[in-house]
Design an enzyme around this catalytic site. Structure first.
Site, PDB file in Angstrom:
ATOM      1  N   LYS A  13      70.357 -38.535 -47.034  1.00 41.04           N
ATOM      2  CA  LYS A  13      70.410 -39.549 -47.930  1.00 41.04           C
ATOM      3  C   LYS A  13      71.434 -40.307 -48.271  1.00 41.04           C
ATOM      4  CE  LYS A  13      68.193 -37.025 -51.315  1.00 41.04           C
ATOM      5  NZ  LYS A  13      68.270 -36.004 -50.406  1.00 41.04           N
ATOM      6  N   ARG A  88      62.449 -38.725 -58.033  1.00 42.53           N
ATOM      7  CA  ARG A  88      62.145 -37.803 -57.448  1.00 42.53           C
ATOM      8  C   ARG A  88      60.849 -37.180 -58.112  1.00 42.53           C
ATOM      9  NH1 ARG A  88      67.253 -34.271 -55.221  1.00 42.53           N
ATOM     10  NH2 ARG A  88      68.722 -36.155 -55.405  1.00 42.53           N
ATOM     11  N   ARG A 127      77.707 -27.557 -44.110  1.00 46.37           N
ATOM     12  CA  ARG A 127      78.597 -28.125 -45.263  1.00 46.37           C
ATOM     13  C   ARG A 127      79.026 -27.405 -46.073  1.00 46.37           C
ATOM     14  NH1 ARG A 127      75.492 -32.478 -48.843  1.00 46.37           N
ATOM     15  NH2 ARG A 127      74.374 -30.780 -49.709  1.00 46.37           N
ATOM     16  N   ARG A 133      79.782 -26.384 -51.620  1.00 47.11           N
ATOM     17  CA  ARG A 133      79.105 -26.913 -52.863  1.00 47.11           C
ATOM     18  C   ARG A 133      78.194 -25.653 -53.158  1.00 47.11           C
ATOM     19  NH1 ARG A 133      75.183 -32.460 -52.174  1.00 47.11           N
ATOM     20  NH2 ARG A 133      73.651 -31.057 -53.175  1.00 47.11           N
ATOM     21  N   ARG A 144      65.590 -25.767 -53.251  1.00 46.47           N
ATOM     22  CA  ARG A 144      65.615 -27.082 -53.210  1.00 46.47           C
ATOM     23  C   ARG A 144      64.563 -27.713 -52.466  1.00 46.47           C
ATOM     24  NH1 ARG A 144      71.520 -27.340 -51.552  1.00 46.47           N
ATOM     25  NH2 ARG A 144      71.368 -29.785 -51.246  1.00 46.47           N
TER      26      ARG A 144
HETATM   27  P1  AP5 Z   1      73.692 -35.809 -46.875  1.00 41.14           P
HETATM   28  O1  AP5 Z   1      73.940 -37.348 -46.441  1.00 41.14           O
HETATM   29  O2  AP5 Z   1      74.343 -35.169 -48.013  1.00 41.14           O
HETATM   30  O3  AP5 Z   1      72.246 -35.611 -47.088  1.00 41.14           O
HETATM   31  P2  AP5 Z   1      71.319 -35.685 -48.387  1.00 41.14           P
HETATM   32  O4  AP5 Z   1      70.017 -35.749 -48.171  1.00 41.14           O
HETATM   33  O5  AP5 Z   1      72.113 -36.617 -49.535  1.00 41.14           O
HETATM   34  O6  AP5 Z   1      71.775 -33.995 -48.994  1.00 41.14           O
HETATM   35  P3  AP5 Z   1      71.841 -33.515 -50.347  1.00 41.14           P
HETATM   36  O7  AP5 Z   1      72.119 -32.188 -50.073  1.00 41.14           O
HETATM   37  O8  AP5 Z   1      72.885 -34.195 -51.145  1.00 41.14           O
HETATM   38  O9  AP5 Z   1      70.588 -33.881 -51.201  1.00 41.14           O
HETATM   39  P4  AP5 Z   1      69.753 -33.087 -52.415  1.00 41.14           P
HETATM   40  O10 AP5 Z   1      68.700 -34.062 -52.781  1.00 41.14           O
HETATM   41  O11 AP5 Z   1      69.557 -31.693 -52.277  1.00 41.14           O
HETATM   42  O12 AP5 Z   1      71.088 -33.022 -53.360  1.00 41.14           O
HETATM   43  P5  AP5 Z   1      71.724 -34.200 -54.377  1.00 41.14           P
HETATM   44  O13 AP5 Z   1      73.150 -34.274 -54.277  1.00 41.14           O
HETATM   45  O14 AP5 Z   1      70.904 -35.545 -54.100  1.00 41.14           O
HETATM   46  O15 AP5 Z   1      73.953 -35.001 -45.613  1.00 41.14           O
HETATM   47  C1  AP5 Z   1      73.700 -33.706 -45.769  1.00 41.14           C
HETATM   48  C2  AP5 Z   1      74.689 -32.897 -44.612  1.00 41.14           C
HETATM   49  O16 AP5 Z   1      74.320 -33.310 -43.191  1.00 41.14           O
HETATM   50  C3  AP5 Z   1      76.305 -33.632 -44.736  1.00 41.14           C
HETATM   51  O17 AP5 Z   1      77.090 -32.553 -44.432  1.00 41.14           O
HETATM   52  C4  AP5 Z   1      76.180 -34.702 -43.619  1.00 41.14           C
HETATM   53  O18 AP5 Z   1      77.448 -34.653 -43.105  1.00 41.14           O
HETATM   54  C5  AP5 Z   1      75.193 -34.108 -42.604  1.00 41.14           C
HETATM   55  N1  AP5 Z   1      74.526 -34.890 -41.936  1.00 41.14           N
HETATM   56  C6  AP5 Z   1      73.822 -36.197 -42.428  1.00 41.14           C
HETATM   57  N2  AP5 Z   1      73.415 -37.085 -41.750  1.00 41.14           N
HETATM   58  C7  AP5 Z   1      73.490 -36.146 -40.497  1.00 41.14           C
HETATM   59  C8  AP5 Z   1      72.705 -36.397 -39.038  1.00 41.14           C
HETATM   60  N3  AP5 Z   1      72.012 -37.500 -38.520  1.00 41.14           N
HETATM   61  N4  AP5 Z   1      72.887 -35.198 -38.023  1.00 41.14           N
HETATM   62  C9  AP5 Z   1      74.007 -34.171 -38.560  1.00 41.14           C
HETATM   63  N5  AP5 Z   1      74.202 -33.822 -39.718  1.00 41.14           N
HETATM   64  C10 AP5 Z   1      74.064 -34.908 -40.569  1.00 41.14           C
HETATM   65  O19 AP5 Z   1      71.045 -33.533 -55.608  1.00 41.14           O
HETATM   66  C11 AP5 Z   1      71.621 -32.350 -56.029  1.00 41.14           C
HETATM   67  C12 AP5 Z   1      71.151 -31.775 -57.482  1.00 41.14           C
HETATM   68  O20 AP5 Z   1      71.157 -32.918 -58.543  1.00 41.14           O
HETATM   69  C13 AP5 Z   1      69.426 -31.619 -57.615  1.00 41.14           C
HETATM   70  O21 AP5 Z   1      69.249 -30.584 -56.666  1.00 41.14           O
HETATM   71  C14 AP5 Z   1      69.110 -31.774 -58.626  1.00 41.14           C
HETATM   72  O22 AP5 Z   1      69.491 -30.487 -59.418  1.00 41.14           O
HETATM   73  C15 AP5 Z   1      70.090 -32.919 -59.333  1.00 41.14           C
HETATM   74  N6  AP5 Z   1      69.425 -33.956 -59.097  1.00 41.14           N
HETATM   75  C16 AP5 Z   1      69.754 -35.488 -58.377  1.00 41.14           C
HETATM   76  N7  AP5 Z   1      69.013 -36.173 -58.322  1.00 41.14           N
HETATM   77  C17 AP5 Z   1      67.932 -35.816 -59.400  1.00 41.14           C
HETATM   78  C18 AP5 Z   1      66.768 -36.548 -59.887  1.00 41.14           C
HETATM   79  N8  AP5 Z   1      66.451 -37.916 -59.540  1.00 41.14           N
HETATM   80  N9  AP5 Z   1      65.938 -35.906 -60.696  1.00 41.14           N
HETATM   81  C19 AP5 Z   1      66.319 -34.757 -61.310  1.00 41.14           C
HETATM   82  N10 AP5 Z   1      67.389 -33.998 -60.753  1.00 41.14           N
HETATM   83  C20 AP5 Z   1      68.248 -34.628 -59.768  1.00 41.14           C
END
Ligand code: AP5
Length: 194
Positions: A13, A88, A127, A133, A144
């Site tokens: 994402k 979400r 990562r 992280r 998650r």
């Molecule tokens: P990345 O692009 O970071 O993927 P992502 O889907 O954004 O992963 P996240 O781990 O950030 O998602 P998440 O939803 O768990 O956490 P978030 O930070 O949103 O890529 C991941 C890795 O893969 C990177 O190393 C990248 O380089 C690699 N990669 C990317 N594309 C690739 C490809 N094609 N091939 C190979 N490798 C690739 O949220 C964190 C926390 O915040 C949540 O757990 C929650 O506690 C809170 N939170 C956030 N939003 C909300 C909400 N709306 N409501 C409530 N709590 C929330």
């Protein structure tokens, strides 16, 4: 462009949102990044969010909705926005619709990135080695994934019924995934500059 990118943890994402934002000149809004910045700065919001994040749970809807609502009211969102990881929950869907409706606006498209869950664990563990992280441990990653499946995956049905959903294969090179997204959006007559 008023777009949401959703997908399980690690599905890309954030990566794809940054790619799209650089080509479409609208702001990328990542709730995860905003929470992490607040945790790092030690703000009241960060202190409220930290324990939920570290455990792989969602931050409560009232906190998240208020934060996004404020962000969407900034002038740079007038021409559009890219939402990374919000909404979400169904309560967040309703809050977003209400906030946009007040401004006479609505979501145009929803991208869902689809990747095999075991490949996602491997991505996030890679990562963990480079970025450290705290929520990228096997145990928290699995939690998650559970939370995503329970609370967020059902939103795809909702957005499909509204005719907004684009399901995209999120495996392969980052550029290949970006090209699939651009093709799918072009089919919906949304142009992504090259
Ligand atoms: P990345 O692009 O970071 O993927 P992502 O889907 O954004 O992963 P996240 O781990 O950030 O998602 P998440 O939803 O768990 O956490 P978030 O930070 O949103 O890529 C991941 C890795 O893969 C990177 O190393 C990248 O380089 C690699 N990669 C990317 N594309 C690739 C490809 N094609 N091939 C190979 N490798 C690739 O949220 C964190 C926390 O915040 C949540 O757990 C929650 O506690 C809170 N939170 C956030 N939003 C909300 C909400 N709306 N409501 C409530 N709590 C929330």
């Amino acid at each position: 462009m008023r777009l949401l990118i959703m997908g399980a943890p690690g599905s890309g994402k954030g990566t794809q949102t940054v790619c799209l934002a650089s080509r479409s000149r609208v702001p990328a809004i990542s709730t995860g990044d905003i929470f992490r910045a607040n945790v790092a700065a030690g703000t009241a919001l960060g202190r409220r969010a930290r324990d939920f994040m570290n455990a792989g749970e969602y931050v409560p809807d009232d906190v998240t909705n208020a934060m996004v609502r404020d962000r969407l009211q900034r002038p740079d969102c007038r021409t559009g926005f890219l939402l990374d990881g919000y909404p979400r929950t169904l309560a967040q869907v309703d809050a977003l619709d209400a906030a946009l409706g007040e401004a006479g606006s609505m979501l145009e498209s929803v991208i869902e990135l689809v990747v095999d869950p075991d490949k996602l664990v491997a991505r996030l563990l890679r990562r963990a080695q480079s970025e450290g992280r705290v929520d990228d441990t096997v145990e928290v990653i699995r939690r998650r994934q559970e939370v995503y499946n329970e609370q967020t995956a059902p939103l795809t049905t909702h957005y499909a019924e509204r005719g907004l959903l684009h399901r995209i294969d999120g495996e392969g090179e980052v550029g290949q995934v970006a090209a699939r997204i651009a093709d799918s959006l072009a089919g919906a007559l949304i142009k992504v500059s090259s």
